[in-house]
Design a protein around this motif. Structure first.
Motif, PDB file in Angstrom:
ATOM      1  N   ILE A  86       0.859  -1.194   0.000  1.00  0.00           N
ATOM      2  CA  ILE A  86       0.000   0.000   0.000  1.00  0.00           C
ATOM      3  C   ILE A  86       0.893   1.241   0.000  1.00  0.00           C
ATOM      4  CG2 ILE A  86      -1.777   1.316   1.228  1.00  0.00           C
ATOM      5  CD1 ILE A  86      -2.689  -1.337   2.514  1.00  0.00           C
ATOM      6  N   ILE A  87       0.763   2.074  -1.016  1.00  0.00           N
ATOM      7  CA  ILE A  87       1.503   3.341  -1.113  1.00  0.00           C
ATOM      8  C   ILE A  87       0.542   4.466  -0.748  1.00  0.00           C
ATOM      9  CG2 ILE A  87       2.700   4.951  -2.650  1.00  0.00           C
ATOM     10  CD1 ILE A  87       3.336   2.549  -4.483  1.00  0.00           C
ATOM     11  N   ILE A  88       0.925   5.325   0.183  1.00  0.00           N
ATOM     12  CA  ILE A  88       0.071   6.448   0.595  1.00  0.00           C
ATOM     13  C   ILE A  88       0.787   7.762   0.293  1.00  0.00           C
ATOM     14  CG2 ILE A  88      -1.128   7.604   2.506  1.00  0.00           C
ATOM     15  CD1 ILE A  88      -1.241   4.852   3.904  1.00  0.00           C
ATOM     16  N   GLU A  89       0.147   8.618  -0.458  1.00  0.00           N
ATOM     17  CA  GLU A  89       0.686   9.957  -0.751  1.00  0.00           C
ATOM     18  C   GLU A  89      -0.353  11.017  -0.375  1.00  0.00           C
ATOM     19  OE1 GLU A  89       4.528   9.021  -2.122  1.00  0.00           O
ATOM     20  OE2 GLU A  89       3.584  10.921  -1.520  1.00  0.00           O
ATOM     21  N   HIS A  90       0.127  12.085   0.251  1.00  0.00           N
ATOM     22  CA  HIS A  90      -0.757  13.196   0.637  1.00  0.00           C
ATOM     23  C   HIS A  90      -0.607  14.351  -0.352  1.00  0.00           C
ATOM     24  CE1 HIS A  90      -1.862  11.847   4.822  1.00  0.00           C
ATOM     25  NE2 HIS A  90      -0.845  11.027   4.556  1.00  0.00           N
ATOM     26  N   VAL A  91      -1.736  15.025  -0.618  1.00  0.00           N
ATOM     27  CA  VAL A  91      -1.719  16.240  -1.451  1.00  0.00           C
ATOM     28  C   VAL A  91      -2.442  17.350  -0.667  1.00  0.00           C
ATOM     29  CG1 VAL A  91      -1.591  15.011  -3.653  1.00  0.00           C
ATOM     30  CG2 VAL A  91      -3.845  15.563  -2.658  1.00  0.00           C
ATOM     31  N   PRO A  92      -2.194  18.607  -1.029  1.00  0.00           N
ATOM     32  CA  PRO A  92      -2.777  19.714  -0.244  1.00  0.00           C
ATOM     33  C   PRO A  92      -4.313  19.712  -0.201  1.00  0.00           C
ATOM     34  CG  PRO A  92      -0.999  20.522  -1.624  1.00  0.00           C
ATOM     35  CD  PRO A  92      -1.266  19.102  -2.041  1.00  0.00           C
ATOM     36  N   GLY A  93      -4.933  19.593  -1.384  1.00  0.00           N
ATOM     37  CA  GLY A  93      -6.398  19.651  -1.442  1.00  0.00           C
ATOM     38  C   GLY A  93      -6.935  18.673  -2.464  1.00  0.00           C
ATOM     39  N   SER A  94      -8.260  18.582  -2.511  1.00  0.00           N
ATOM     40  CA  SER A  94      -8.875  17.610  -3.420  1.00  0.00           C
ATOM     41  C   SER A  94      -8.585  17.903  -4.878  1.00  0.00           C
ATOM     42  CB  SER A  94     -10.388  17.584  -3.179  1.00  0.00           C
ATOM     43  OG  SER A  94     -10.656  17.019  -1.905  1.00  0.00           O
ATOM     44  N   PHE A  95      -8.401  19.185  -5.196  1.00  0.00           N
ATOM     45  CA  PHE A  95      -8.104  19.533  -6.591  1.00  0.00           C
ATOM     46  C   PHE A  95      -6.835  18.824  -7.077  1.00  0.00           C
ATOM     47  CE2 PHE A  95      -8.790  22.182 -10.264  1.00  0.00           C
ATOM     48  CZ  PHE A  95      -7.532  22.311 -10.827  1.00  0.00           C
ATOM     49  N   GLU A  96      -5.907  18.551  -6.166  1.00  0.00           N
ATOM     50  CA  GLU A  96      -4.615  17.931  -6.513  1.00  0.00           C
ATOM     51  C   GLU A  96      -4.670  16.399  -6.540  1.00  0.00           C
ATOM     52  OE1 GLU A  96      -4.744  20.570  -4.163  1.00  0.00           O
ATOM     53  OE2 GLU A  96      -4.303  21.853  -5.882  1.00  0.00           O
ATOM     54  N   LEU A  97      -5.810  15.820  -6.186  1.00  0.00           N
ATOM     55  CA  LEU A  97      -5.885  14.360  -6.095  1.00  0.00           C
ATOM     56  C   LEU A  97      -5.613  13.669  -7.431  1.00  0.00           C
ATOM     57  CD1 LEU A  97      -9.026  14.015  -3.786  1.00  0.00           C
ATOM     58  CD2 LEU A  97      -6.675  13.321  -3.204  1.00  0.00           C
ATOM     59  N   THR A  98      -6.163  14.202  -8.507  1.00  0.00           N
ATOM     60  CA  THR A  98      -6.015  13.509  -9.791  1.00  0.00           C
ATOM     61  C   THR A  98      -4.570  13.552 -10.285  1.00  0.00           C
ATOM     62  OG1 THR A  98      -6.825  15.549 -10.809  1.00  0.00           O
ATOM     63  CG2 THR A  98      -8.401  13.744 -10.551  1.00  0.00           C
TER      64      THR A  98
END
Ligand SMILES: Nc1c(NC[C@H](O)[C@H](O)[C@H](O)CO)[nH]c(=O)[nH]c1=O
Ligand SMILES: CC(=O)[C@@H](O)COP(=O)(O)O
Length: 163
Positions: free
Chosen positions: A57-69
């Motif tokens: 399982i690889i987990i990466e965080h992004v600032p907001g939902s706009f950056e998820l894709t």
């Protein structure tokens, strides 16, 4: 609402494919971190419950939902994940910004699914209130993170049946 009538986390456990050997990417937004943290826990715990190894399982965080894709695209293009789950929580504010963010993630997720042969699962809460988000991230309506994990395992099984 449809969800009012059901729990997002009630599954027929016998219908869930074995997660052993499957590699899963999770991209999670840090906006509304209290909510997305619960979504992440639900996703992670459900994946492990159905056989996915923690090291897969690889987990990466992004600032907001706009950056998820974009985060999902990075994992698809640079790792051998079998599926990517995006997790976020967008809560209506005073302006139309909510709509633009939600539409961007929705359309972007669909675009990734059509462009790559890697199922991208839409684990985005789009709520009117914080209470609605709490209810769907481990509250009275279950956890959309659980639902996203099960969806990923089912879509991997479908994809691999037609390889
Ligand atoms: N208001 C919410 C946001 N807004 C931030 C955007 O997602 C994005 O990070 C920003 O526009 C910079 O590109 N994000 C959420 O995830 N949830 C919200 O409620
Ligand atoms: C979804 C959002 O970006 C939103 O929470 C921001 O709030 P506002 O529309 O009041 O600026």
């Amino acid at each position: 609402m449809a969800t009012e009538l059901k729990n997002l986390s009630s599954f027929d456990h016998d219908s869930i494919p074995d997660g052993k050997g499957k590699k899963i990417g999770i991209v999670v937004s840090d906006w509304n971190k209290n909510i997305t943290g619960s979504l992440l826990k639900g996703t992670y715990d459900t994946l492990v419950k159905f056989g996915v190894d923690a090291e897969d399982i690889i987990i990466e965080h992004v600032p907001g939902s706009f950056e998820l894709t974009y985060g999902a695209k990075v994992l698809i293009e640079n790792t051998d994940v079998d599926s990517v789950i995006i997790l976020g929580c967008v809560i209506q504010g005073e302006t139309p910004h909510f709509t633009f963010v939600c539409n961007s993630v929705t359309e972007g997720t669909t675009e990734l699914n059509l462009k790559y042969n890697v199922p991208v699962v839409f684990g985005l809460l789009t709520t009117n209130t914080l209470d609605q988000a709490i209810a769907r991230s481990g509250g009275r309506h279950g956890n959309k993170g659980d639902e996203a994990a099960v969806t990923a395992l089912k879509m991997i099984e479908l994809q691999q049946r037609y390889k």
